[in-house]
Design a protein around this motif. Structure first.
Motif, PDB file in Angstrom:
ATOM      1  N   TRP A  16       0.934  -1.187  -0.065  1.00 26.60           N
ATOM      2  CA  TRP A  16       0.018  -0.056   0.026  1.00 26.60           C
ATOM      3  C   TRP A  16       0.892   1.232  -0.139  1.00 26.60           C
ATOM      4  CZ3 TRP A  16      -4.740  -0.680  -1.450  1.00 26.60           C
ATOM      5  CH2 TRP A  16      -5.403  -1.750  -1.254  1.00 26.60           C
ATOM      6  N   LYS A  17       1.915   1.254   0.600  1.00 20.87           N
ATOM      7  CA  LYS A  17       2.999   2.215   0.734  1.00 20.87           C
ATOM      8  C   LYS A  17       4.353   1.824   0.635  1.00 20.87           C
ATOM      9  CE  LYS A  17       0.577   5.128   4.378  1.00 20.87           C
ATOM     10  NZ  LYS A  17       0.768   5.591   5.895  1.00 20.87           N
ATOM     11  N   LEU A  38      14.699  -9.659   8.778  1.00 22.16           N
ATOM     12  CA  LEU A  38      14.219  -8.682   9.496  1.00 22.16           C
ATOM     13  C   LEU A  38      12.665  -8.472   9.622  1.00 22.16           C
ATOM     14  CD1 LEU A  38      16.849  -5.725   8.394  1.00 22.16           C
ATOM     15  CD2 LEU A  38      16.382  -6.666  10.573  1.00 22.16           C
ATOM     16  N   TYR A  39      12.129  -8.778   8.445  1.00 21.37           N
ATOM     17  CA  TYR A  39      10.762  -8.884   8.108  1.00 21.37           C
ATOM     18  C   TYR A  39      10.065  -9.818   9.021  1.00 21.37           C
ATOM     19  CZ  TYR A  39       6.089  -8.458   6.263  1.00 21.37           C
ATOM     20  OH  TYR A  39       4.408  -8.302   5.993  1.00 21.37           O
ATOM     21  N   THR A  40      10.726 -11.130   8.971  1.00 24.83           N
ATOM     22  CA  THR A  40      10.032 -12.102   9.680  1.00 24.83           C
ATOM     23  C   THR A  40      10.022 -11.901  11.097  1.00 24.83           C
ATOM     24  OG1 THR A  40      10.626 -13.769   8.031  1.00 24.83           O
ATOM     25  CG2 THR A  40      10.351 -14.554  10.304  1.00 24.83           C
ATOM     26  N   ILE A  41      11.164 -11.388  11.815  1.00 26.86           N
ATOM     27  CA  ILE A  41      11.273 -11.048  13.108  1.00 26.86           C
ATOM     28  C   ILE A  41      10.608  -9.903  13.547  1.00 26.86           C
ATOM     29  CG2 ILE A  41      12.807 -10.569  14.741  1.00 26.86           C
ATOM     30  CD1 ILE A  41      14.993 -12.005  13.473  1.00 26.86           C
ATOM     31  N   ASN A  42      10.418  -8.698  12.835  1.00 28.02           N
ATOM     32  CA  ASN A  42       9.764  -7.686  13.311  1.00 28.02           C
ATOM     33  C   ASN A  42       8.790  -7.140  12.650  1.00 28.02           C
ATOM     34  OD1 ASN A  42      11.560  -7.502  15.444  1.00 28.02           O
ATOM     35  ND2 ASN A  42      13.096  -6.341  14.246  1.00 28.02           N
ATOM     36  N   GLY A  43       8.504  -7.636  11.419  1.00 28.61           N
ATOM     37  CA  GLY A  43       7.227  -7.068  10.821  1.00 28.61           C
ATOM     38  C   GLY A  43       7.800  -5.674   9.957  1.00 28.61           C
ATOM     39  N   LEU A  44       6.910  -4.727   9.828  1.00 33.71           N
ATOM     40  CA  LEU A  44       7.334  -3.621   9.285  1.00 33.71           C
ATOM     41  C   LEU A  44       8.154  -2.481  10.199  1.00 33.71           C
ATOM     42  CD1 LEU A  44       3.873  -3.084   7.415  1.00 33.71           C
ATOM     43  CD2 LEU A  44       6.166  -3.662   6.426  1.00 33.71           C
ATOM     44  N   ALA A  45       8.377  -3.125  11.467  1.00 37.96           N
ATOM     45  CA  ALA A  45       8.845  -2.120  12.497  1.00 37.96           C
ATOM     46  C   ALA A  45      10.351  -1.601  11.938  1.00 37.96           C
ATOM     47  CB  ALA A  45       9.296  -2.807  13.822  1.00 37.96           C
ATOM     48  N   ASP A  46      11.045  -2.501  11.225  1.00 34.14           N
ATOM     49  CA  ASP A  46      12.534  -2.288  10.628  1.00 34.14           C
ATOM     50  C   ASP A  46      12.330  -1.531   9.244  1.00 34.14           C
ATOM     51  OD1 ASP A  46      13.939  -2.975  12.994  1.00 34.14           O
ATOM     52  OD2 ASP A  46      13.613  -5.031  12.260  1.00 34.14           O
ATOM     53  N   PHE A  47      11.077  -1.376   8.840  1.00 33.91           N
ATOM     54  CA  PHE A  47      10.813  -0.921   7.441  1.00 33.91           C
ATOM     55  C   PHE A  47       9.901   0.375   7.407  1.00 33.91           C
ATOM     56  CE2 PHE A  47      11.879  -5.220   6.797  1.00 33.91           C
ATOM     57  CZ  PHE A  47      12.747  -5.236   5.900  1.00 33.91           C
ATOM     58  N   PRO A  48      10.264   1.410   7.599  1.00 31.88           N
ATOM     59  CA  PRO A  48       9.727   2.532   7.674  1.00 31.88           C
ATOM     60  C   PRO A  48       8.989   3.009   6.645  1.00 31.88           C
ATOM     61  CG  PRO A  48      11.995   3.282   8.110  1.00 31.88           C
ATOM     62  CD  PRO A  48      11.773   1.877   8.073  1.00 31.88           C
ATOM     63  N   SER A  49       7.890   3.625   6.288  1.00 31.00           N
ATOM     64  CA  SER A  49       7.210   3.999   5.247  1.00 31.00           C
ATOM     65  C   SER A  49       7.755   5.282   4.777  1.00 31.00           C
ATOM     66  CB  SER A  49       5.729   4.409   5.485  1.00 31.00           C
ATOM     67  OG  SER A  49       5.127   4.844   4.271  1.00 31.00           O
ATOM     68  N   MET A  50       7.935   5.426   3.462  1.00 33.61           N
ATOM     69  CA  MET A  50       8.834   6.762   2.735  1.00 33.61           C
ATOM     70  C   MET A  50       7.739   7.439   2.214  1.00 33.61           C
ATOM     71  SD  MET A  50      11.877   6.491   3.367  1.00 33.61           S
ATOM     72  CE  MET A  50      11.819   5.234   4.758  1.00 33.61           C
ATOM     73  N   ALA A  51       6.221   6.887   2.309  1.00 36.81           N
ATOM     74  CA  ALA A  51       5.604   7.901   1.709  1.00 36.81           C
ATOM     75  C   ALA A  51       4.765   9.019   2.491  1.00 36.81           C
ATOM     76  CB  ALA A  51       4.078   7.011   1.325  1.00 36.81           C
ATOM     77  N   ALA A  52       4.651  10.160   2.129  1.00 35.40           N
ATOM     78  CA  ALA A  52       3.797  11.195   2.956  1.00 35.40           C
ATOM     79  C   ALA A  52       2.579  10.976   3.343  1.00 35.40           C
ATOM     80  CB  ALA A  52       4.179  12.370   2.351  1.00 35.40           C
ATOM     81  N   ASP A  53       2.112  11.153   4.407  1.00 38.55           N
ATOM     82  CA  ASP A  53       0.932  10.994   4.764  1.00 38.55           C
ATOM     83  C   ASP A  53       0.031  11.998   4.510  1.00 38.55           C
ATOM     84  OD1 ASP A  53       0.979   8.145   5.743  1.00 38.55           O
ATOM     85  OD2 ASP A  53       1.460   9.000   7.777  1.00 38.55           O
TER      86      ASP A  53
END
Length: 53
Positions: A16-17, A38-53
């Motif tokens: 989505w983002k 990283l994704y398996t252990i922490n989900g999206l916590a280590d992958f910040p969104s680069m999209a502007a809200d």
């Protein structure tokens, strides 16, 4: 393995983002393995969104 043998690689995906993070790795397979772990252990916590809200 010396620190000089690793390179920073940007890993990104869209759920989505757009999300991205940096990992230190020696080759493409290592980048994929580390990003997957990283994704398996922490989900999206280590992958910040680069999209502007």
């Amino acid at each position: 393995m010396s620190p000089a043998a690793t390179r920073r690689s940007r890993v990104s995906f869209v759920d989505w983002k757009p999300h991205e993070t940096l990992v230190l790795a020696t080759d493409e397979q290592d980048v994929i393995a580390k990003a997957s772990a990283l994704y398996t252990i922490n989900g999206l916590a280590d992958f910040p969104s680069m999209a502007a809200d």
